[in-house]
Design a protein around this motif. Structure first.
Motif, PDB file in Angstrom:
ATOM      1  N   GLY A  34       0.813  -1.217   0.000  1.00  0.00           N
ATOM      2  CA  GLY A  34       0.000   0.000   0.000  1.00  0.00           C
ATOM      3  C   GLY A  34       0.842   1.261   0.000  1.00  0.00           C
ATOM      4  N   ILE A  35       1.949   1.231   0.728  1.00  0.00           N
ATOM      5  CA  ILE A  35       2.852   2.388   0.771  1.00  0.00           C
ATOM      6  C   ILE A  35       3.384   2.676  -0.635  1.00  0.00           C
ATOM      7  CG2 ILE A  35       5.105   3.174   1.619  1.00  0.00           C
ATOM      8  CD1 ILE A  35       4.386   1.636   4.263  1.00  0.00           C
ATOM      9  N   ARG A  36       3.768   1.616  -1.354  1.00  0.00           N
ATOM     10  CA  ARG A  36       4.256   1.783  -2.734  1.00  0.00           C
ATOM     11  C   ARG A  36       3.138   2.275  -3.652  1.00  0.00           C
ATOM     12  NH1 ARG A  36       6.395  -3.154  -1.453  1.00  0.00           N
ATOM     13  NH2 ARG A  36       4.884  -4.255  -2.751  1.00  0.00           N
ATOM     14  N   GLU A  37       1.971   1.659  -3.544  1.00  0.00           N
ATOM     15  CA  GLU A  37       0.869   1.994  -4.451  1.00  0.00           C
ATOM     16  C   GLU A  37       0.327   3.399  -4.223  1.00  0.00           C
ATOM     17  OE1 GLU A  37      -1.816  -1.282  -3.968  1.00  0.00           O
ATOM     18  OE2 GLU A  37      -0.592  -2.593  -5.230  1.00  0.00           O
ATOM     19  N   ALA A  38       0.323   3.873  -2.990  1.00  0.00           N
ATOM     20  CA  ALA A  38      -0.135   5.237  -2.722  1.00  0.00           C
ATOM     21  C   ALA A  38       0.772   6.247  -3.429  1.00  0.00           C
ATOM     22  CB  ALA A  38      -0.184   5.497  -1.222  1.00  0.00           C
ATOM     23  N   ALA A  39       2.078   5.987  -3.398  1.00  0.00           N
ATOM     24  CA  ALA A  39       3.025   6.864  -4.100  1.00  0.00           C
ATOM     25  C   ALA A  39       2.749   6.842  -5.605  1.00  0.00           C
ATOM     26  CB  ALA A  39       4.459   6.437  -3.813  1.00  0.00           C
ATOM     27  N   LEU A  40       2.436   5.663  -6.152  1.00  0.00           N
ATOM     28  CA  LEU A  40       2.107   5.554  -7.580  1.00  0.00           C
ATOM     29  C   LEU A  40       0.820   6.307  -7.906  1.00  0.00           C
ATOM     30  CD1 LEU A  40       2.973   1.783  -8.187  1.00  0.00           C
ATOM     31  CD2 LEU A  40       4.285   3.776  -8.953  1.00  0.00           C
ATOM     32  N   ALA A  41      -0.149   6.263  -7.003  1.00  0.00           N
ATOM     33  CA  ALA A  41      -1.402   7.002  -7.210  1.00  0.00           C
ATOM     34  C   ALA A  41      -1.115   8.505  -7.283  1.00  0.00           C
ATOM     35  CB  ALA A  41      -2.401   6.694  -6.097  1.00  0.00           C
ATOM     36  N   GLY A  42      -0.275   8.988  -6.384  1.00  0.00           N
ATOM     37  CA  GLY A  42       0.103  10.403  -6.410  1.00  0.00           C
ATOM     38  C   GLY A  42       0.823  10.777  -7.687  1.00  0.00           C
ATOM     39  N   ASP A  43       1.726   9.902  -8.136  1.00  0.00           N
ATOM     40  CA  ASP A  43       2.446  10.147  -9.393  1.00  0.00           C
ATOM     41  C   ASP A  43       1.463  10.242 -10.560  1.00  0.00           C
ATOM     42  OD1 ASP A  43       4.828  10.014  -7.976  1.00  0.00           O
ATOM     43  OD2 ASP A  43       5.339   7.984  -8.663  1.00  0.00           O
ATOM     44  N   TRP A  44       0.473   9.334 -10.592  1.00  0.00           N
ATOM     45  CA  TRP A  44      -0.505   9.327 -11.681  1.00  0.00           C
ATOM     46  C   TRP A  44      -1.329  10.612 -11.669  1.00  0.00           C
ATOM     47  CZ3 TRP A  44      -5.748   9.625 -12.500  1.00  0.00           C
ATOM     48  CH2 TRP A  44      -6.177   9.288 -13.791  1.00  0.00           C
ATOM     49  N   ILE A  45      -1.758  11.032 -10.483  1.00  0.00           N
ATOM     50  CA  ILE A  45      -2.554  12.260 -10.383  1.00  0.00           C
ATOM     51  C   ILE A  45      -1.743  13.461 -10.884  1.00  0.00           C
ATOM     52  CG2 ILE A  45      -3.603  13.894  -8.751  1.00  0.00           C
ATOM     53  CD1 ILE A  45      -4.503  11.358  -7.135  1.00  0.00           C
ATOM     54  N   THR A  59     -10.890   9.928   8.309  1.00  0.00           N
ATOM     55  CA  THR A  59      -9.982   9.984   9.455  1.00  0.00           C
ATOM     56  C   THR A  59      -9.275   8.655   9.724  1.00  0.00           C
ATOM     57  OG1 THR A  59     -11.840   9.465  10.911  1.00  0.00           O
ATOM     58  CG2 THR A  59     -11.251  11.809  10.653  1.00  0.00           C
ATOM     59  N   ALA A  60      -9.627   7.598   9.008  1.00  0.00           N
ATOM     60  CA  ALA A  60      -8.990   6.298   9.238  1.00  0.00           C
ATOM     61  C   ALA A  60      -7.479   6.390   8.979  1.00  0.00           C
ATOM     62  CB  ALA A  60      -9.605   5.224   8.346  1.00  0.00           C
ATOM     63  N   THR A  61      -6.717   5.623   9.735  1.00  0.00           N
ATOM     64  CA  THR A  61      -5.256   5.636   9.594  1.00  0.00           C
ATOM     65  C   THR A  61      -4.841   5.331   8.158  1.00  0.00           C
ATOM     66  OG1 THR A  61      -4.981   5.023  11.906  1.00  0.00           O
ATOM     67  CG2 THR A  61      -3.109   4.593  10.442  1.00  0.00           C
ATOM     68  N   ARG A  62      -5.444   4.332   7.531  1.00  0.00           N
ATOM     69  CA  ARG A  62      -5.027   3.933   6.178  1.00  0.00           C
ATOM     70  C   ARG A  62      -5.320   4.998   5.129  1.00  0.00           C
ATOM     71  NH1 ARG A  62      -9.170   0.832   8.015  1.00  0.00           N
ATOM     72  NH2 ARG A  62     -11.059   0.598   6.778  1.00  0.00           N
ATOM     73  N   THR A  63      -6.389   5.801   5.306  1.00  0.00           N
ATOM     74  CA  THR A  63      -6.653   6.879   4.345  1.00  0.00           C
ATOM     75  C   THR A  63      -5.685   8.034   4.569  1.00  0.00           C
ATOM     76  OG1 THR A  63      -8.429   7.670   5.788  1.00  0.00           O
ATOM     77  CG2 THR A  63      -9.074   6.347   3.870  1.00  0.00           C
ATOM     78  N   ARG A  64      -5.400   8.349   5.818  1.00  0.00           N
ATOM     79  CA  ARG A  64      -4.434   9.410   6.127  1.00  0.00           C
ATOM     80  C   ARG A  64      -3.050   9.053   5.573  1.00  0.00           C
ATOM     81  NH1 ARG A  64      -5.065  12.924  10.564  1.00  0.00           N
ATOM     82  NH2 ARG A  64      -7.141  12.953  11.440  1.00  0.00           N
ATOM     83  N   GLN A  65      -2.645   7.797   5.787  1.00  0.00           N
ATOM     84  CA  GLN A  65      -1.331   7.365   5.291  1.00  0.00           C
ATOM     85  C   GLN A  65      -1.310   7.335   3.766  1.00  0.00           C
ATOM     86  OE1 GLN A  65      -0.654   3.619   7.337  1.00  0.00           O
ATOM     87  NE2 GLN A  65       0.346   4.654   9.051  1.00  0.00           N
ATOM     88  N   THR A  66      -2.421   6.947   3.147  1.00  0.00           N
ATOM     89  CA  THR A  66      -2.491   6.962   1.685  1.00  0.00           C
ATOM     90  C   THR A  66      -2.265   8.385   1.176  1.00  0.00           C
ATOM     91  OG1 THR A  66      -3.988   5.058   1.583  1.00  0.00           O
ATOM     92  CG2 THR A  66      -3.981   6.549  -0.323  1.00  0.00           C
ATOM     93  N   LEU A  67      -2.988   9.345   1.732  1.00  0.00           N
ATOM     94  CA  LEU A  67      -2.836  10.738   1.304  1.00  0.00           C
ATOM     95  C   LEU A  67      -1.403  11.202   1.516  1.00  0.00           C
ATOM     96  CD1 LEU A  67      -3.892  13.401   0.243  1.00  0.00           C
ATOM     97  CD2 LEU A  67      -4.667  13.919   2.585  1.00  0.00           C
ATOM     98  N   GLU A  68      -0.839  10.919   2.672  1.00  0.00           N
ATOM     99  CA  GLU A  68       0.539  11.328   2.967  1.00  0.00           C
ATOM    100  C   GLU A  68       1.509  10.767   1.929  1.00  0.00           C
ATOM    101  OE1 GLU A  68       3.746  10.144   6.365  1.00  0.00           O
ATOM    102  OE2 GLU A  68       1.692  10.510   7.041  1.00  0.00           O
ATOM    103  N   VAL A 117     -10.467  11.056  -0.453  1.00  0.00           N
ATOM    104  CA  VAL A 117      -9.805   9.791  -0.121  1.00  0.00           C
ATOM    105  C   VAL A 117     -10.711   9.046   0.840  1.00  0.00           C
ATOM    106  CG1 VAL A 117      -7.696   8.690   0.720  1.00  0.00           C
ATOM    107  CG2 VAL A 117      -7.570  10.969  -0.329  1.00  0.00           C
ATOM    108  N   GLY A 118     -11.167   7.866   0.399  1.00  0.00           N
ATOM    109  CA  GLY A 118     -12.131   7.131   1.201  1.00  0.00           C
ATOM    110  C   GLY A 118     -12.031   5.634   1.040  1.00  0.00           C
ATOM    111  N   HIS A 119     -13.184   4.998   1.212  1.00  0.00           N
ATOM    112  CA  HIS A 119     -13.266   3.542   1.358  1.00  0.00           C
ATOM    113  C   HIS A 119     -14.279   2.946   0.383  1.00  0.00           C
ATOM    114  CE1 HIS A 119     -11.309   4.056   5.346  1.00  0.00           C
ATOM    115  NE2 HIS A 119     -11.988   5.184   5.350  1.00  0.00           N
TER     116      HIS A 119
END
Length: 179
Positions: A34-45, A59-68, A117-119
């Motif tokens: 997920g850490i790798r894929e979130a960075a790829l999502a940001g790159d794509w955007i 406010t979930a931890t995984r959504t906050r970390q995804t955004l970060e 960023v959600g679920h």
């Protein structure tokens, strides 16, 4: 002459999360993938959309970390209502973004690109619910109906202001799975 500004709505499902023993669902962190894929999502955007003006994030931890991990640095509001949500609740929050971010955008500013960023199943339900008749049964909608995996991004466009966004009021035009 009325200048109609097209607005872009990005719906990002959080990246792949971990399931540590004894950790409540709301507090689950991202998995290494997920850490790798979130960075790829940001790159794509950044490559396909450009700047994001504002972010609504669960406010979930995984959504906050995804955004970060996306590296997106727009003003953010973390909302409990986006955690255990429904499409209509998310639309309500989108309808209030202008007032919610008034300080950041100033009196005459606008939010042309909004990231949520959600679920699941809310992100897919919202993307399909917002899609108008012309795009609601097209190939992008069919792909989203089949599966909206972690780190996926649905991209919609609307000509009206955020406070008037309603179900059926947007064009669903892209879907990307960040892998």
């Amino acid at each position: 002459t009325v200048i109609r500004m097209t607005r872009t709505l990005l719906l990002l499902r959080h990246a792949k999360s971990d399931y540590p023993s004894g950790v409540a669902d709301h507090e689950r962190p991202l998995a290494d993938r997920g850490i790798r894929e979130a960075a790829l999502a940001g790159d794509w955007i950044r490559a396909n959309v450009g700047d994001v003006d504002a972010v609504l994030c669960s406010t979930a931890t995984r959504t906050r970390q995804t955004l970060e991990r996306t590296g997106i640095t727009a003003p953010v509001q973390y909302l409990d209502r986006l955690y255990d949500s429904a499409p209509g609740i998310v639309v309500d929050e989108i309808n209030s973004v202008r007032s919610r971010f008034a300080e950041e955008i100033g009196g005459h500013g606008d939010i042309s690109t909004l990231l949520v960023v959600g679920h699941e199943p809310v992100m897919s339900g919202l993307a399909l619910g917002l899609a108008n008749d012309e795009t609601g049964d097209g190939p992008v909608a069919q792909e989203i109906s089949a599966k909206f995996p972690t780190s996926s991004i649905a991209m919609l466009r609307t000509a009206g202001p955020w406070d008037q966004l309603a179900l059926g009021g947007a064009e669903l035009f892209a879907f990307h799975i960040a892998r």
